[in-house]
Write a protein that holds these residues in place. Structure first.
Motif, PDB file in Angstrom:
ATOM      1  N   THR A 116       7.041  11.812   2.375  1.00 49.32           N
ATOM      2  CA  THR A 116       8.399  11.805   1.840  1.00 49.32           C
ATOM      3  C   THR A 116       8.912  13.240   1.898  1.00 49.32           C
ATOM      4  O   THR A 116       8.221  14.156   1.450  1.00 49.32           O
ATOM      5  CB  THR A 116       8.409  11.301   0.383  1.00 49.32           C
ATOM      6  OG1 THR A 116       7.806  10.013   0.355  1.00 49.32           O
ATOM      7  CG2 THR A 116       9.816  11.215  -0.160  1.00 49.32           C
ATOM      8  N   ILE A 126      16.609   9.089  -2.098  1.00 49.87           N
ATOM      9  CA  ILE A 126      15.387   8.335  -1.829  1.00 49.87           C
ATOM     10  C   ILE A 126      14.948   7.670  -3.125  1.00 49.87           C
ATOM     11  O   ILE A 126      14.674   8.328  -4.122  1.00 49.87           O
ATOM     12  CB  ILE A 126      14.269   9.250  -1.302  1.00 49.87           C
ATOM     13  CG1 ILE A 126      14.702   9.884   0.020  1.00 49.87           C
ATOM     14  CG2 ILE A 126      12.964   8.463  -1.131  1.00 49.87           C
ATOM     15  CD1 ILE A 126      13.746  10.928   0.540  1.00 49.87           C
ATOM     16  N   GLY A 128      12.286   5.552  -3.065  1.00 54.62           N
ATOM     17  CA  GLY A 128      10.845   5.665  -2.950  1.00 54.62           C
ATOM     18  C   GLY A 128      10.301   4.833  -1.819  1.00 54.62           C
ATOM     19  O   GLY A 128      11.041   4.219  -1.048  1.00 54.62           O
ATOM     20  N   TYR A 129       8.991   4.813  -1.739  1.00 54.34           N
ATOM     21  CA  TYR A 129       8.287   4.024  -0.747  1.00 54.34           C
ATOM     22  C   TYR A 129       7.629   2.859  -1.458  1.00 54.34           C
ATOM     23  O   TYR A 129       6.906   3.053  -2.438  1.00 54.34           O
ATOM     24  CB  TYR A 129       7.237   4.877  -0.022  1.00 54.34           C
ATOM     25  CG  TYR A 129       6.434   4.086   0.977  1.00 54.34           C
ATOM     26  CD1 TYR A 129       6.990   3.722   2.197  1.00 54.34           C
ATOM     27  CD2 TYR A 129       5.140   3.676   0.698  1.00 54.34           C
ATOM     28  CE1 TYR A 129       6.270   2.969   3.107  1.00 54.34           C
ATOM     29  CE2 TYR A 129       4.409   2.930   1.615  1.00 54.34           C
ATOM     30  CZ  TYR A 129       4.978   2.578   2.819  1.00 54.34           C
ATOM     31  OH  TYR A 129       4.274   1.825   3.715  1.00 54.34           O
ATOM     32  N   PHE A 136      10.604   2.214   3.139  1.00 57.74           N
ATOM     33  CA  PHE A 136      11.340   3.233   2.388  1.00 57.74           C
ATOM     34  C   PHE A 136      12.578   2.579   1.806  1.00 57.74           C
ATOM     35  O   PHE A 136      13.241   1.771   2.476  1.00 57.74           O
ATOM     36  CB  PHE A 136      11.823   4.366   3.312  1.00 57.74           C
ATOM     37  CG  PHE A 136      10.996   5.613   3.234  1.00 57.74           C
ATOM     38  CD1 PHE A 136      10.857   6.324   2.054  1.00 57.74           C
ATOM     39  CD2 PHE A 136      10.366   6.088   4.366  1.00 57.74           C
ATOM     40  CE1 PHE A 136      10.110   7.472   2.005  1.00 57.74           C
ATOM     41  CE2 PHE A 136       9.611   7.236   4.326  1.00 57.74           C
ATOM     42  CZ  PHE A 136       9.475   7.937   3.151  1.00 57.74           C
ATOM     43  N   THR A 138      16.251   3.502   0.152  1.00 62.61           N
ATOM     44  CA  THR A 138      17.189   4.610   0.024  1.00 62.61           C
ATOM     45  C   THR A 138      18.589   4.114  -0.328  1.00 62.61           C
ATOM     46  O   THR A 138      18.933   2.961  -0.088  1.00 62.61           O
ATOM     47  CB  THR A 138      17.282   5.412   1.346  1.00 62.61           C
ATOM     48  OG1 THR A 138      17.577   4.518   2.418  1.00 62.61           O
ATOM     49  CG2 THR A 138      15.998   6.155   1.644  1.00 62.61           C
TER      50      THR A 138
END
Length: 179
Positions: A116, A126, A128-129, A136, A138
């Protein structure tokens, strides 16, 4: 029967070989059931007995390349995985609207090494993942015609084995899978 969504990269409806009816024809030719397309951006839902998503991705991509000359990437996700992502509500409190796009970038790799960036550009937040979805999450400021640097960073870092969809598109795909 298992329900899947194939998320195709690089589909341009202006290309006659990339139109929905031709995409459906390839999937039907592979023996898949209940094939349907959604929007005109490379979203195909289908059912089949197979359960190996990586094998499905390869079979679909080979057929698309052989029959229609489409060399882009194919990412397959099962209905249960997409439903679970929606149920986790990763964008809680945020609204997808004209100037703010909630986006999901899916990875083909089963175990991606995810980096990241320290900070996204001024057009990208962002969230997160999501490891379960391999994606991802966003929020993109879409109020300007500029492309966010984050999208270019994703392509540069991960290459062609990713594809991005809006949160609304993912919700529509799941609804279509449940129909």
């Amino acid at each position: 029967m298992n329900s899947y969504a194939a998320l195709l990269r690089g589909i341009m409806p202006s290309n006659p070989n990339m139109r929905n009816e031709k995409l459906r024809g390839v999937f039907e030719g592979l023996g898949f059931d209940r094939v349907a397309t959604l929007l005109s951006s490379g979203n195909v839902v289908f059912r089949c007995a197979d359960s190996d998503e990586a094998e499905l991705e390869d079979r679909i991509q080979e057929a698309l390349n052989r029959e229609l000359g489409i060399a882009g990437g194919t990412i397959v996700r099962g209905h249960e995985d997409l439903r679970a992502l929606i149920d986790r509500d990763p964008f809680a409190g945020r609204t997808h609207e004209r100037g703010t796009y909630l986006t999901v970038t899916f990875f083909k790799d089963r175990h991606p090494e995810v980096a990241t960036p320290e900070a996204a550009d001024e057009l990208t937040e962002i969230i997160g993942y999501d490891a379960e979805a391999r994606a991802f999450l966003t929020v993109i400021d879409n109020s300007t015609p500029r492309t966010p640097d984050f999208m270019a960073w994703l392509d540069k870092t991960y290459g062609k084995d990713i594809t991005t969809r809006t949160w609304l598109t993912i919700q529509k795909v799941v609804k279509k899978l449940e129909a």
